[in-house]
Every structure is written in structure tokens, then in C-alpha cells.
Design an enzyme around this catalytic site. Structure first.
Site, PDB file in Angstrom:
ATOM      1  N   GLU A  40      26.176 -20.180 -28.639  1.00 20.00           N
ATOM      2  CA  GLU A  40      26.117 -19.380 -27.350  1.00 20.00           C
ATOM      3  C   GLU A  40      27.208 -19.978 -26.427  1.00 20.00           C
ATOM      4  OE1 GLU A  40      22.378 -18.916 -25.148  1.00 20.00           O
ATOM      5  OE2 GLU A  40      23.471 -17.535 -23.659  1.00 20.00           O
ATOM      6  N   LYS A  96      22.879 -28.456 -23.435  1.00 22.79           N
ATOM      7  CA  LYS A  96      23.842 -27.933 -22.587  1.00 22.79           C
ATOM      8  C   LYS A  96      23.636 -27.684 -21.408  1.00 22.79           C
ATOM      9  CE  LYS A  96      24.668 -24.560 -25.711  1.00 22.79           C
ATOM     10  NZ  LYS A  96      24.949 -23.365 -26.302  1.00 22.79           N
ATOM     11  N   ARG A 137      16.176 -30.900 -34.863  1.00 24.07           N
ATOM     12  CA  ARG A 137      17.491 -31.044 -34.211  1.00 24.07           C
ATOM     13  C   ARG A 137      17.959 -32.378 -33.952  1.00 24.07           C
ATOM     14  NH1 ARG A 137      17.447 -27.719 -29.815  1.00 24.07           N
ATOM     15  NH2 ARG A 137      18.937 -29.072 -28.693  1.00 24.07           N
TER      16      ARG A 137
HETATM   17  P1  ATP Z   1      21.216 -26.502 -26.376  1.00 25.07           P
HETATM   18  O1  ATP Z   1      19.804 -26.767 -26.355  1.00 25.07           O
HETATM   19  O2  ATP Z   1      21.964 -27.552 -26.183  1.00 25.07           O
HETATM   20  O3  ATP Z   1      21.634 -25.388 -25.174  1.00 25.07           O
HETATM   21  P2  ATP Z   1      21.106 -24.362 -27.926  1.00 25.07           P
HETATM   22  O4  ATP Z   1      20.448 -24.587 -29.482  1.00 25.07           O
HETATM   23  O5  ATP Z   1      20.477 -23.565 -26.982  1.00 25.07           O
HETATM   24  O6  ATP Z   1      21.497 -25.932 -27.697  1.00 25.07           O
HETATM   25  P3  ATP Z   1      23.169 -22.921 -29.334  1.00 25.07           P
HETATM   26  O7  ATP Z   1      24.450 -22.504 -28.731  1.00 25.07           O
HETATM   27  O8  ATP Z   1      22.381 -21.754 -29.482  1.00 25.07           O
HETATM   28  O9  ATP Z   1      22.658 -24.171 -28.619  1.00 25.07           O
HETATM   29  O10 ATP Z   1      23.045 -23.471 -30.777  1.00 25.07           O
HETATM   30  C1  ATP Z   1      24.236 -23.217 -31.712  1.00 25.07           C
HETATM   31  C2  ATP Z   1      23.377 -23.745 -32.979  1.00 25.07           C
HETATM   32  O11 ATP Z   1      23.420 -25.218 -32.723  1.00 25.07           O
HETATM   33  C3  ATP Z   1      22.268 -23.417 -33.345  1.00 25.07           C
HETATM   34  O12 ATP Z   1      22.004 -22.956 -34.450  1.00 25.07           O
HETATM   35  C4  ATP Z   1      21.467 -24.455 -32.768  1.00 25.07           C
HETATM   36  O13 ATP Z   1      20.079 -24.501 -33.517  1.00 25.07           O
HETATM   37  C5  ATP Z   1      22.270 -25.637 -33.320  1.00 25.07           C
HETATM   38  N1  ATP Z   1      21.865 -26.727 -32.365  1.00 25.07           N
HETATM   39  C6  ATP Z   1      21.852 -26.888 -31.055  1.00 25.07           C
HETATM   40  N2  ATP Z   1      21.440 -28.183 -30.661  1.00 25.07           N
HETATM   41  C7  ATP Z   1      21.330 -28.887 -31.917  1.00 25.07           C
HETATM   42  C8  ATP Z   1      20.868 -30.159 -31.985  1.00 25.07           C
HETATM   43  N3  ATP Z   1      20.587 -30.939 -31.220  1.00 25.07           N
HETATM   44  N4  ATP Z   1      20.862 -30.587 -33.460  1.00 25.07           N
HETATM   45  C9  ATP Z   1      20.996 -29.724 -34.430  1.00 25.07           C
HETATM   46  N5  ATP Z   1      21.239 -28.386 -34.140  1.00 25.07           N
HETATM   47  C10 ATP Z   1      21.489 -27.995 -33.062  1.00 25.07           C
HETATM   48 MG    MG Z   2      20.489 -22.379 -25.902  1.00 28.23          MG
END
Ligand code: ATP
Ligand code: MG
Length: 556
Positions: free
Chosen positions: A35, A274, A264
Site C-alpha cells: 500500500e 510503516k 512476518r
Molecule cells: P506495515 O505493518 O508496516 O504497514 P503492511 O503489511 O501494512 O506493513 P503493506 O504495504 O500492506 O504493508 O505490505 C505489502 C506486503 O508486504 C504485504 O503482502 C505484507 O504482508 C508484506 N509485509 C509487510 N510487513 C511485513 C513483514 N514485517 N514481514 C513480512 N512481510 C511483510
Molecule cells: Mg498496512
């Protein structure tokens, strides 16, 4: 080297192997769906290594991984983040040729699917206010109360939904909900919201839309539209899988993707969210998303971490179903081991102290090897001049017995050059050592000290006449505690006050005068260094990428 590191077999790779063997799929299509509401961090690297890595491993059956911006919530998203994500993904060597995809390109499709759900009696427009909706929601142990709009007619729903799209509702006045259950023990299945009104400008679709789909509704449709075979996401989405499957089942989709969850990445001394990283940026404790102390890909890139080190690290962490915390030392050691083989050795003095070599009459060229373990990398000639700089802490007046560097009436070797013998020193007005006076011992280049002289160490040095001035940033871990698990506001209290030390008077050997961005070196005895992106030819700024060894192990 691309990703030649041996792939560990993991449960996802087992599933894929099975799907290809059984003929369920004849290829593998994955996606990386960030995102654009922040910069990518090391956790995203894990997801990229998995998704893009699978596409590379199964290239022989036409496997592909696409970068897709999951840009369905304009409130927090923006073009700056889109650009940074593109740069980061490409830096890791992924998605170099394919055009990125945008979920927002499917808005019309999502809308059509919503109409289909309404027409099947599976979705309704709820105009109850947020408080009422919340009050009726119930809990795991208490059923939900139906909204008074739950049983409105299909025609009424179609009209109301059209009004939502046409902008006739304000934010919070109406939502589209799936009609699934009021009793499910999975709260995600209690008539989840599919669309909400948001009068916000979108970075991609501008003002075309004022209703936006929720993640649970849109993500599975994006996957289905693209023919994704294996939709890999993190464990917290496990109890969203029923809604994922429900939407795909009840909407007309060109394919049936399967969601699979993995754990994760969590790292000690590091925050990977983020939202929290954004809070650090907003608070000003770091200089931006690309501050070299940040675990963002922009941050570690600016710091000087090689992309390959991050990929190797992700490989070694592997893919499992168990949430754990990985020791950040593993990453730091991967960075060191990459740089150790890659980097030429150089000399630089970070905290200079002047030494006058009283018996060296004119400058002399000495030869210093460029890499101790790799003679193929050759050597360079450096001018040894009558005045040199050494590190302040390589000289000590009242030195303890085990101090083998320079001390009054003691000897030390200059790297690549003579053994020198300290004759005298001068203090400044504050009582600090100002200048050291020493003599070179002739005939000691490459040879042992003469009888009666003890010399057990070699120190680095830089010629005063040819030194290149620079500022050097010494970085350390951003957080002081192993598990910086706190709300945004309290995170600041956990910051390591010594995470950045700026040394403004560093002296570099002359061959570093034309160092360019991306060059990385080992400064002997000090660590690995590279140019900062904010450096300019008139004012060099270098970053310490990593120390030579783990200094935290000792501290703990
Ligand atoms: P954050 O919690 O930092 O906002 P998010 O999951 O909301 O991360 P996205 O932009 O939705 O961020 O993530 C893009 C992809 O990266 C998704 O498939 C998510 O599952 C993966 N991802 C995000 N953080 C991690 C992590 N710590 N380890 C592994 N994969 C991750
Ligand atoms: Mg998110």
C-alpha cells in the site's frame, strides 16, 4: 550473482510443488502488493524475496510476480510513496521490466462485483450511523444485532449504492456491507464493510471516485483479476481468509486464487511498521524515511547496505508459520560478510592527532595492499610525509601494560611503513595532546624491529599534506532496547542517544578524493564506509555502513 543462495524448502514451496504436480496449476503467479502509504522496510524485503524469488525459481514454467500498488485508500496514500516503492523494488533487482499494476485501475470491476453481490441479495447499503453500527456489532460471545437496513430490497440497495457513488452521501453516512452472518465466531464475517464513502482526492484516479473498497473486499478481487495462483500474506490475515474466499466465491471472477499466510519478519532493536516509522519521521528524531538509521530500504540503501546482503539475510531467515523475532546481528553480519569480500581497504583517521616524524627528511612512497585476503586486488602507493595523522586513541600518555599502540618511549608500526618510536609530545592549553614527536626506525619497512625494540601492533595513518577532509557519520542501532515494542508516542523514549555521532574533522587518504556514490570501502581498523547521498564534492560526507565486528555482543 542473482539469488544463487540455496533455497530452503518451506511449506509454501511444498504447496506450490504439490499444485504443479497435481495439475491444479501449470504455472505460478504471485504478486507483491504494497500500500503506498509509507516507505518499504526490511519486512517488505522478506515478502519481496519470497514472491519475486518464487517467480524466478519457477521461470521455466512461465512463473511471474508483479508489483501491484494496493492503492484503495486515498486518505493515507500518495505519489511520493509510489515513487519510493518503485525505487526500492528495483534496487533489490526485482520487477525491472514490468510496468507496475495499480489496484485503483480495477475500481470499475470492484464496483461491478458489488452490484452483482447486491443483485444476489448478498450485500446491502447500511445508513445507520457509526455509533449505532458499533453498538450493534456484538462480540465473539455475543451475536450482532441486525441493522434496520439489513433487509431492504435489492432495488432499494441498487439505488442507494448508486447514490453513494454519485456523491450524495457524506463520509460516514452510508456503507456497503456484505450480508453474511450476525453470529459467526469470526468477527470478520459479521456483515463486513465492503465500501465506504471517502471524499478524498486519489493519487491515481483523482476525483473519479468518492467511494472506496475495503482491503478485505478488494484484495482478493485484485488477485482473482490477475490470475494470481498463490496470494502470500502475513499471518495476521489468517482470520481474514474466510472473507477472502467468500468474496471470490460470490463474485464472477476469472480465477480462484488461494491465500496462504506466513510469519512476518520481526527484528530485535528494530521497528517494522510503516505507521510507527512514519511517526519517527514526523517527530523529527530521524532526518526522514531515508535516514541511514531507519530499517527502511531507502534508509539501509543510503547507509550503504548492499542489496544482496538483504536478500541473503531474507533467505537465511526463511519462511515459516511461526511468529518469532530475528536477531538483527544476523543482518549486520550478512552486511559485513558481503562487504568484507567486496571492499578495498583504505586508510582514514576519524579523530586526528598530528604526529611529526622528526627524522623523515622528505616524503617517501610506501606500498599498502588493497585487500589482505585477496592479493589479486593488488596494492597502492601512498606518500609517507614528515607530518601524519593518527587516531587520537592510538596514542596514550599513561598507557597500561597491555597497550600496544603508540606511547612515550614506545614503538608502533605504521601500516605499510616504518616502525616509529615516540620521543616526545606537546600538550595544548587545555591539557590535551596537541602533537606527538616520533622517529622512524630505518630499515623496518616489511622487517621486524631491531633488537631491544618491542612492536606488537600496526596502526593506520594519513599524510597531513595530502589528507582529504570529510565529515563522517557513525551510526549505531536506532533503539536501545531489544524489543522496542511501544506505541508511537513512547517510541521516542527508546531511541539510542548515541545512534548518530557526527565527526567533522576526519582525514582520508588521498585516493579517496574522488570517491563516488555507491563506492564502499573498508577503512582499516574502523569498519565499512561509503558516501552519503547528501555529500557534495566540496564537502564530503561519509557514512559508516557497519563496524568491523559486533560491538553489542560485548555490551550485553
Ligand atoms: P506495515 O505493518 O508496516 O504497514 P503492511 O503489511 O501494512 O506493513 P503493506 O504495504 O500492506 O504493508 O505490505 C505489502 C506486503 O508486504 C504485504 O503482502 C505484507 O504482508 C508484506 N509485509 C509487510 N510487513 C511485513 C513483514 N514485517 N514481514 C513480512 N512481510 C511483510
Ligand atoms: Mg498496512
Amino acid at each position: 550473482m542473482s539469488d544463487s543462495v540455496a533455497k530452503k524448502a518451506d511449506f509454501i514451496r511444498e504447496i506450490i510443488k504439490g499444485d504443479l504436480a497435481s495439475g491444479k496449476h501449470d504455472t505460478v503467479l504471485t504478486r507483491f502488493p504494497p500500500e503506498p502509504n509509507g516507505y518499504l522496510h526490511l519486512g517488505h524485503a522478506k515478502s519481496m524475496c519470497l514472491n519475486f524469488g518464487l517467480a524466478q525459481e519457477y521461470a521455466h514454467v512461465g512463473a511471474q510476480c508483479r508489483l501491484r500498488f494496493d492503492d484503495t485508500n486515498p486518505a493515507k496514500e500518495g505519489q511520493e510513496f509510489v515513487n519510493s516503492i518503485l525505487e526500492d523494488v528495483r534496487w533489490l533487482g526485482y520487477s525491472l521490466e514490468d510496468e507496475p499494476l495499480f489496484a485503483s485501475d480495477y475500481f470499475e470491476y470492484f464496483y461491478d462485483c458489488a452490484i452483482e453481490l447486491i443483485e444476489k441479495g448478498l450485500a446491502y447499503v447500511d445508513e445507520e450511523d457509526i455509533e449505532t453500527m458499533r453498538a450493534k456489532r456484538g462480540s465473539v460471545t455475543q451475536d450482532s444485532e441486525p441493522s434496520i437496513y439489513r433487509n431492504r430490497s435489492i432495488q432499494e440497495n441498487l439505488t442507494a449504492f448508486a447514490k453513494m457513488r454519485a456523491g450524495e452521501f457524506n463520509q460516514g453516512e452510508a456503507v456497503l456491507r456484505a450480508k453474511i452472518s450476525l453470529t459467526s465466531s469470526n468477527m470478520n464475517m459479521r456483515d463486513p464493510v465492503l465500501y465506504r464513502v471517502l471524499h478524498e482526492k486519489h493519487h491515481h484516479t483523482t476525483e473519479d471516485w468518492c467511494i472506496y473498497p475495503t482491503y478485505d473486499y478488494a484484495h482478493c478481487l485484485e488477485d482473482a483479476k490477475e490470475g494470481i495462483t498463490h496470494s502470500l500474506c502475513t499471518l495476521e490475515f489468517e482470520n481474514h481468509r474466510p472473507i477472502y474466499d467468500w468474496v471470490v466465491k460470490n463474485c464472477t471472477t476469472p480465477s480462484t486464487p488461494r491465500q496462504i499466510e506466513f510469519s512476518r519478519l520481526n527484528l530485535t532493536y528494530t521497528v517494522l511498521s510503516k505507521r510507527k516509522l512514519g511517526a519517527l519521521v514526523d517527530s523529527g528524531v530521524v532526518s526522514g524515511w531515508d535516514d541511514p538509521r531507519m530499517p527502511t530500504l531507502a534508509g539501509v540503501r543510503r547507509r550503504g547496505y548492499p542489496a544482496q546482503a538483504i536478500k541473503n539475510f531474507c533467505q537465511s531467515v526463511g519462511v515459516t508459520k511461526f511468529n518469532g523475532v530475528t536477531d538483527v546481528t544476523l543482518l549486520e553480519n550478512e552486511v559485513r560478510s558481503q562487504l568484507n569480500t567486496q571492499c578495498l581497504r583504505k586508510m582514514a583517521v576519524l579523530n586526528p592527532l598530528k604526529v611529526v616524524l622528526t627524522n623523515l627528511e622528505s616524503e617517501e612512497l610506501v606500498s599498502v595492499d588493497n585487500h589482505p585476503e585477496n592479493p589479486d586486488l593488488g596494492s597502492r602507493e601512498i606518500a609517507l610525509t614528515p607530518e601524519i595523522y593518527i587516531e587520537r586513541d592510538d596514542f596514550m600518555i599513561d598507557a597500561p601494560k597491555k597497550y600496544f599502540r603508540l606511547k612515550p618511549d614506545g614503538a608502533v608500526r605504521l601500516r605499510g611503513g616504518y616502525i616509529i618510536f615516540c620521543k616526545d609530545y606537546k600538550l595544548d592549553a587545555q591539557g590535551e595532546v596537541d602533537t606527538v614527536y616520533a622517529e622512524i626506525i630505518p630499515g623496518t619497512i616489511g622487517n621486524s624491529p631491531p633488537e631491544g625494540i618491542k612492536c606488537k601492533a600496526a596502526i593506520h595513518w594519513v599524510s597531513v599534506a595530502y589528507a582529504v577532509d570529510s565529515t563522517v557519520n557513525i551510526y549505531d542501532r536506532l533503539f536501545n532496547v531489544e524489543n522496542p515494542d511501544a506505541a508511537e508516542a513512547e517510541l521516542i523514549d527508546l531511541i539510542n542517544p548515541d545512534s548518530l555521532q557526527v565527526l567533522t574533522g576526519a582525514k582520508l587518504e588521498p585516493s579517496l578524493a574522488d570517491i563516488t556514490l555507491g563506492d564502499k570501502f573498508q577503512f582499516e581498523r574502523l569498519g565499512y564506509f561509503g558516501l552519503d547521498s547528501q555529500s557534495s564534492p566540496s564537502h564530503l560526507v561519509l557514512n559508516r555502513i557497519a563496524s568491523l565486528r559486533d560491538s553489542w555482543a560485548k555490551r550485553k
